[in-house]
Motif scaffolding. Sequence first.
Motif: not given
Length: 91
Positions: A23-25, A37-47, A58-67
Amino acid sequence: MNYQNQTYKGILLRLINRSYVGMLAMRFTLNDTNQNVWIPKKHLYDDGTLIPNDNVDYVFRKAQKQLHLAGYSYPIQGIKRDTNVKRPMPF
């Protein structure tokens, strides 16, 4: 994997326990609710730990209703405007 609480700009995040092979996120819950929310792996360490000083607004701007449903109705710098303020309609 890091299933401990993490925060990003005051937002409480926790990695959901599942297989992320191929998976990419990765999927995180918001404020220990059913909202996620799904956060892309490029912003995360392997763990699954968020990389410090990495911008994922940008991840959270797209998730206004969830917030909002997770209890974040106050403004968050760079992510969310105040939802309790009544603004006049632009006619």
